[in-house]
Design an enzyme around this catalytic site. Structure first.
Site, PDB file in Angstrom:
ATOM      1  N   CYS A   1       0.824  -1.012   0.218  1.00 50.79           N
ATOM      2  CA  CYS A   1       0.190   0.054  -0.076  1.00 50.79           C
ATOM      3  C   CYS A   1       0.980   1.319   0.053  1.00 50.79           C
ATOM      4  O   CYS A   1       1.663   1.513   0.695  1.00 50.79           O
ATOM      5  CB  CYS A   1      -0.883   0.028   1.181  1.00 50.79           C
ATOM      6  SG  CYS A   1      -1.978   1.449   1.351  1.00 50.79           S
TER       7      CYS A   1
ATOM      8  N   CYS B   1       0.334   3.302   3.599  1.00 53.14           N
ATOM      9  CA  CYS B   1       0.932   2.947   4.947  1.00 53.14           C
ATOM     10  C   CYS B   1       2.065   2.010   4.754  1.00 53.14           C
ATOM     11  O   CYS B   1       2.559   1.516   5.949  1.00 53.14           O
ATOM     12  CB  CYS B   1      -0.395   2.427   5.617  1.00 53.14           C
ATOM     13  SG  CYS B   1      -0.839   0.632   5.003  1.00 53.14           S
TER      14      CYS B   1
ATOM     15  N   CYS C   1      -2.219 -10.911  -6.875  1.00 53.19           N
ATOM     16  CA  CYS C   1      -2.620 -12.042  -6.010  1.00 53.19           C
ATOM     17  C   CYS C   1      -2.349 -11.273  -4.576  1.00 53.19           C
ATOM     18  O   CYS C   1      -1.284 -11.134  -3.863  1.00 53.19           O
ATOM     19  CB  CYS C   1      -1.703 -12.828  -6.130  1.00 53.19           C
ATOM     20  SG  CYS C   1      -2.202 -14.682  -5.331  1.00 53.19           S
TER      21      CYS C   1
END
Length: 148
Positions: free
Chosen positions: A98, A101, A121
């Protein structure tokens, strides 16, 4: 556009994530295939980061890969994830994290369907799901009871 970066200590992450989420999101673990509740999800909506709530994948790009983990052929926007070389376990893979974060989401492979040829995945515990027309679930919740 990606949201503002979130920085927390590992102790802070341990307080807001379940032990399984912490293992996958912060320690780069992997859940067992076919074990996640979102693997079979066919509803319309958006998949968000379980740690910070950033929107990552649309249900429109989810497909059945047969691998045991939710698979997507594209991200909502390229600035929502970062791709990193991963040579752990004597393999050459591309890790997906991400961008907001820094949490581990899964890996991306070059064996997906058209139009991108990519297969993101992603671990189910790395994701929350916001059903089309519903308000977003907050990242890092331990239970739904805290929302009532």
């Amino acid at each position: 556009m990606a949201q503002k970066m979130i920085e927390k200590s590992e102790e802070e992450w341990k307080k807001v994530l379940t032990p399984e989420q912490y293992h996958v999101l912060r320690q780069k673990g992997t859940e067992r295939p076919f074990s996640g509740n979102l693997y079979y999800n066919k509803e319309k909506g958006v998949y968000t980061c379980a740690a910070c709530g950033q929107e990552l994948f649309s249900s429109d790009t989810k497909f059945e890969s047969g691998t045991g983990w939710p698979s997507f052929y594209d991200v909502i926007s390229s600035d929502r994830v970062r791709l990193k070389e991963d040579t752990s376990y004597f393999m050459n893979r591309i890790e997906v994290v991400c961008s907001r974060c820094g949490s581990h989401l899964g890996h991306v492979f070059e064996d997906g369907p058209v139009p991108t040829g990519k297969r993101y995945c992603i671990n189910t515990v790395s994701l929350n799901f916001k059903k089309e027309g519903e308000e977003d679930k907050q990242g890092g919740e331990r239970s739904k009871k805290s929302r009532k």
